[in-house]
Design a protein around this motif. Structure first.
Motif, PDB file in Angstrom:
ATOM      1  N   TRP A 192       0.865  -1.239   0.022  1.00  0.00           N
ATOM      2  CA  TRP A 192       0.133  -0.048   0.018  1.00  0.00           C
ATOM      3  C   TRP A 192       0.767   1.183   0.152  1.00  0.00           C
ATOM      4  CZ3 TRP A 192       0.541   3.172   4.327  1.00  0.00           C
ATOM      5  CH2 TRP A 192       1.076   2.551   5.666  1.00  0.00           C
ATOM      6  N   GLN A 193       2.177   1.111   0.750  1.00  0.00           N
ATOM      7  CA  GLN A 193       2.989   2.355   0.619  1.00  0.00           C
ATOM      8  C   GLN A 193       3.604   2.668  -0.776  1.00  0.00           C
ATOM      9  OE1 GLN A 193       5.322   0.514   3.564  1.00  0.00           O
ATOM     10  NE2 GLN A 193       4.616   1.643   5.072  1.00  0.00           N
ATOM     11  N   ASP A 194       3.395   1.627  -1.733  1.00  0.00           N
ATOM     12  CA  ASP A 194       4.230   1.763  -2.953  1.00  0.00           C
ATOM     13  C   ASP A 194       3.670   2.970  -3.747  1.00  0.00           C
ATOM     14  OD1 ASP A 194       5.891  -0.214  -4.926  1.00  0.00           O
ATOM     15  OD2 ASP A 194       4.726   1.132  -5.847  1.00  0.00           O
ATOM     16  N   ARG A 195       4.506   3.969  -4.406  1.00  0.00           N
ATOM     17  CA  ARG A 195       4.004   5.027  -5.220  1.00  0.00           C
ATOM     18  C   ARG A 195       4.214   4.771  -6.560  1.00  0.00           C
ATOM     19  NH1 ARG A 195       0.707   6.788  -2.339  1.00  0.00           N
ATOM     20  NH2 ARG A 195       0.578   8.402  -3.559  1.00  0.00           N
ATOM     21  N   ARG A 196       4.512   3.643  -7.173  1.00  0.00           N
ATOM     22  CA  ARG A 196       5.085   3.416  -8.579  1.00  0.00           C
ATOM     23  C   ARG A 196       3.723   4.017  -9.581  1.00  0.00           C
ATOM     24  NH1 ARG A 196       6.237  -2.470  -8.925  1.00  0.00           N
ATOM     25  NH2 ARG A 196       6.870  -2.187  -6.696  1.00  0.00           N
ATOM     26  N   THR A 236     -14.317   9.094  -7.263  1.00  0.00           N
ATOM     27  CA  THR A 236     -14.677   9.193  -5.948  1.00  0.00           C
ATOM     28  C   THR A 236     -16.256   9.054  -5.910  1.00  0.00           C
ATOM     29  OG1 THR A 236     -13.072  10.847  -5.698  1.00  0.00           O
ATOM     30  CG2 THR A 236     -14.837  11.082  -4.169  1.00  0.00           C
ATOM     31  N   GLU A 237     -16.958   9.432  -6.711  1.00  0.00           N
ATOM     32  CA  GLU A 237     -18.439   9.256  -6.692  1.00  0.00           C
ATOM     33  C   GLU A 237     -18.879   7.709  -6.314  1.00  0.00           C
ATOM     34  OE1 GLU A 237     -22.403   9.478  -9.425  1.00  0.00           O
ATOM     35  OE2 GLU A 237     -20.611  10.412 -10.079  1.00  0.00           O
ATOM     36  N   LYS A 238     -18.080   6.913  -7.129  1.00  0.00           N
ATOM     37  CA  LYS A 238     -18.424   5.579  -6.883  1.00  0.00           C
ATOM     38  C   LYS A 238     -18.035   4.693  -5.935  1.00  0.00           C
ATOM     39  CE  LYS A 238     -19.764   4.610 -11.883  1.00  0.00           C
ATOM     40  NZ  LYS A 238     -20.158   3.385 -12.778  1.00  0.00           N
ATOM     41  N   THR A 239     -16.587   5.189  -5.642  1.00  0.00           N
ATOM     42  CA  THR A 239     -15.914   4.387  -4.400  1.00  0.00           C
ATOM     43  C   THR A 239     -15.673   4.923  -3.266  1.00  0.00           C
ATOM     44  OG1 THR A 239     -13.503   5.256  -4.935  1.00  0.00           O
ATOM     45  CG2 THR A 239     -14.458   3.442  -6.657  1.00  0.00           C
ATOM     46  N   GLY A 240     -15.665   6.249  -3.277  1.00  0.00           N
ATOM     47  CA  GLY A 240     -15.679   7.029  -1.923  1.00  0.00           C
ATOM     48  C   GLY A 240     -14.065   7.258  -1.750  1.00  0.00           C
ATOM     49  N   LEU A 241     -13.347   7.060  -2.874  1.00  0.00           N
ATOM     50  CA  LEU A 241     -11.788   7.342  -2.514  1.00  0.00           C
ATOM     51  C   LEU A 241     -11.345   8.312  -3.475  1.00  0.00           C
ATOM     52  CD1 LEU A 241     -10.787   3.473  -2.881  1.00  0.00           C
ATOM     53  CD2 LEU A 241     -11.449   4.618  -0.724  1.00  0.00           C
ATOM     54  N   VAL A 242     -10.144   8.899  -3.225  1.00  0.00           N
ATOM     55  CA  VAL A 242      -9.488   9.647  -4.159  1.00  0.00           C
ATOM     56  C   VAL A 242      -8.541   8.880  -5.148  1.00  0.00           C
ATOM     57  CG1 VAL A 242      -9.469  11.641  -2.164  1.00  0.00           C
ATOM     58  CG2 VAL A 242      -7.355  10.129  -2.531  1.00  0.00           C
ATOM     59  N   LEU A 243      -8.157   9.496  -6.104  1.00  0.00           N
ATOM     60  CA  LEU A 243      -7.767   8.891  -7.201  1.00  0.00           C
ATOM     61  C   LEU A 243      -6.019   8.978  -6.656  1.00  0.00           C
ATOM     62  CD1 LEU A 243      -7.653   7.134  -9.697  1.00  0.00           C
ATOM     63  CD2 LEU A 243      -7.977   9.086 -11.074  1.00  0.00           C
ATOM     64  N   ASP A 244      -5.658   7.672  -6.056  1.00  0.00           N
ATOM     65  CA  ASP A 244      -4.209   7.777  -5.619  1.00  0.00           C
ATOM     66  C   ASP A 244      -3.801   6.478  -5.582  1.00  0.00           C
ATOM     67  OD1 ASP A 244      -2.279   9.902  -3.856  1.00  0.00           O
ATOM     68  OD2 ASP A 244      -2.196   7.685  -2.905  1.00  0.00           O
ATOM     69  N   ALA A 245      -2.368   6.583  -5.761  1.00  0.00           N
ATOM     70  CA  ALA A 245      -1.542   5.198  -6.066  1.00  0.00           C
ATOM     71  C   ALA A 245      -1.528   4.299  -4.681  1.00  0.00           C
ATOM     72  CB  ALA A 245      -0.077   5.528  -6.210  1.00  0.00           C
ATOM     73  N   TYR A 246      -2.089   4.798  -3.724  1.00  0.00           N
ATOM     74  CA  TYR A 246      -2.103   3.883  -2.387  1.00  0.00           C
ATOM     75  C   TYR A 246      -3.136   2.767  -2.449  1.00  0.00           C
ATOM     76  CZ  TYR A 246      -4.434   3.898   2.550  1.00  0.00           C
ATOM     77  OH  TYR A 246      -4.952   3.645   3.707  1.00  0.00           O
ATOM     78  N   PHE A 247      -4.128   3.013  -3.570  1.00  0.00           N
ATOM     79  CA  PHE A 247      -5.285   1.853  -3.557  1.00  0.00           C
ATOM     80  C   PHE A 247      -4.901   0.804  -4.620  1.00  0.00           C
ATOM     81  CE2 PHE A 247      -7.019   5.816  -2.464  1.00  0.00           C
ATOM     82  CZ  PHE A 247      -7.677   5.597  -1.125  1.00  0.00           C
ATOM     83  N   SER A 248      -5.411  -0.365  -4.639  1.00  0.00           N
ATOM     84  CA  SER A 248      -5.104  -1.560  -5.179  1.00  0.00           C
ATOM     85  C   SER A 248      -5.258  -1.401  -6.707  1.00  0.00           C
ATOM     86  CB  SER A 248      -6.078  -2.779  -4.658  1.00  0.00           C
ATOM     87  OG  SER A 248      -5.962  -2.778  -3.421  1.00  0.00           O
ATOM     88  N   GLY A 249      -6.163  -0.759  -7.318  1.00  0.00           N
ATOM     89  CA  GLY A 249      -6.776  -0.799  -8.557  1.00  0.00           C
ATOM     90  C   GLY A 249      -5.471  -0.523  -9.556  1.00  0.00           C
TER      91      GLY A 249
END
Length: 496
Positions: free
Chosen positions: A101-105, A123-136
């Motif tokens: 999760w810490q990876d920034r690549r 964000t509307e669908k997932t509640g998340l921001v678009l960031d390298a933190y997440f798995s997708g």
């Protein structure tokens, strides 16, 4: 069967804890594993080592408690969340190291999606921001960069999962490929409103649906252990990402209740009930858990580096020999001497979301020494928590009454007192510190009827110590102002 086994698979170690019916710890086993840093900003783990350490400590904890597998009513799993694993369904072999999760690549890939105007929809669908933190985007990177990965995914040979799904696959010998709503909600691929993988998001990230696990409730039997692992098959009946598990273990189950977990990172969650609250302050809206038919939600603020800053003082600078020494070193000076430490080693999380921020130490003078540095490192954890809480209060309209805390750093009384001073509200440390594992145990126990109701669990929760604010609000505001000035200096440092 008078016990529940919790598997707590964290960022730096795998642990297993046996709990009895009163929620008391009967045995603990823990084993650290290798941190892999292939290049700056990249962080990986070996999935096979994760599995090997986790199954080893599971057996060790059962043995230390003087039990047999048949004494265990259920297994609950809690895990480092966004860390991403892809493996071959036939061989069970990982295709690549787990991307942590810490990876920034994938920060550049996120920037490209933002430039296309995708973030608002995500964000509307997932509640998340678009960031390298997440798995997708980590999953997309593996598919794009590992030879034959895309072909294998298209053919249905590959499986993706966060660490919970990987462990359940291994524990069940490949019989179950599942995750729960709390982990699914951290992938950028799961719609937290509809409660399903989202076709538009899958297309956006170029992820084939065939690699995804089934999404289940957080409590209830999803599989049982393979016959060759223990002396008896054990139901796997609880799953939750580590922070949601801690929220459940802290019994923050009513809207407005807040917990903060101090681990490698620092994660604050506020329970918001059965409807998601959309953040205006760059917090995350996430699934808390699902114990019945309906999902529950939380607001979350994520601090990437908390306890890890103490590890850096030990391993990077060598000014302490063990993490336990940091409190005495910090108390060797009366204050921070004007020194501020922004531990943005992996960028800044909530509420800044700057993947290009980098660590900075500011305010150094000739009079500054190791004590000031240790104090500034500890204070940075409390400052970051205060930033998140203020954003959370703004989003929810709820003024915090108390903060329930857990995690390894809560043993540091100096930090906990400073945290109360910065927040201006009591900080409450529970009798059972291991609330992440306890939450997983509670979910598993509920799933098999070991505990009959949520009310039974709430009645078990007890405070061990309450830290009341002692500092004047004017002094606290002055320290926070210095912190925010330092944070601004660290931002955007690594941008090209």
């Amino acid at each position: 069967m008078n016990f529940v086994l919790a598997l707590d698979q964290g960022t730096t170690s795998s642990r297993a804890i046996v709990f009895d019916h009163a929620g008391a710890i009967q045995a603990v086993a823990q084993k650290e594993f290798t941190q892999i840093f292939p290049q700056p900003g990249w962080v990986e783990h070996d999935p096979d080592e994760i599995w090997a350490t986790q199954i080893a400590v599971a057996s060790e904890a059962i043995a230390r408690a003087g039990l047999q597998a048949g004494d265990i009513a259920a297994i609950g799993i809690t895990n480092q969340r966004e860390t991403t694993v892809v493996w071959d369904r036939t061989t069970g072999q990982p295709l690549y190291n787990a991307i942590v999760w810490q990876d920034r690549r994938t920060a550049g890939a996120c920037d490209a999606l933002k430039a296309r105007g995708a973030e608002a929809r995500v964000t509307e669908k997932t509640g998340l921001v678009l960031d390298a933190y997440f798995s997708g985007t980590k999953l997309a990177w593996i598919l794009d960069n590992v030879p034959q990965a895309r072909a294998g995914a298209a053919a249905g040979r590959l499986a993706f999962g966060t660490v919970d799904a990987w462990l359940i696959w291994k524990l069940s010998a490949g019989a179950a490929h599942v995750t729960d709503v709390s982990n699914a909600s951290r992938t950028l691929l799961y719609n937290i409103v509809s409660g399903a993988w989202d076709e538009e998001l899958l297309e956006m990230l170029n992820v084939p649906a065939r690699v995804l696990p089934a999404v289940c409730a957080s409590s209830g039997i999803v599989a049982e252990t393979a016959g060759n692992l223990f002396t008896a098959r054990i139901p796997i009946a609880g799953i939750a990402g580590d922070q949601q598990a801690a929220l459940f273990g802290q019994r923050c189950v009513a809207p407005g209740m807040v917990k903060n977990t101090y681990g490698t990172g620092c994660f604050m969650l506020m329970h918001t009930g059965t409807k998601p609250i959309r953040s205006r302050a760059k917090l995350l809206t996430t699934a808390a858990c699902q114990t019945g038919a309906g999902r529950e939600y939380a607001l979350e603020g994520s601090v990437f580096i908390a306890g890890a800053v103490v590890q850096w003082l030990r391993d990077g600078l060598g000014i302490i020999r063990s993490a336990d020494e940091v409190e005495a070193l910090a108390r060797s000076v009366p204050d921070n001497g004007g020194v501020y430490f922004v531990p943005a080693f992996a960028g800044l999380g909530s509420p800044h979301w700057d993947p290009y921020a980098r660590g900075a130490i500011l305010g150094l003078t000739r009079g500054a020494g190791t004590g000031h540095l240790a104090r500034a490192a500890l204070e940075s954890i409390a400052y970051q928590t205060a930033d998140v809480l203020h954003a959370m209060e703004s989003d929810s309209g709820i003024k915090l009454k108390e903060l329930r805390v857990d995690g390894g750093a809560t043993r540091n009384d100096t930090l906990m007192q400073f945290q109360a001073d910065m927040l201006g509200v009591p900080v409450v440390r529970p009798r059972i510190h291991e609330t992440t594992a306890l939450g997983a145990a509670y979910l598993a126990g509920l799933g098999v009827g070991f505990w009959k109701s949520a009310e039974e669990l709430t009645a078990q929760w007890q405070a061990e110590r309450v830290f009341a604010p002692q500092m004047s609000r004017d002094d606290a505001r002055a320290l926070l102002a210095g912190w925010r000035k330092a944070v601004e200096r660290s931002k955007d440092w690594a941008a090209r």
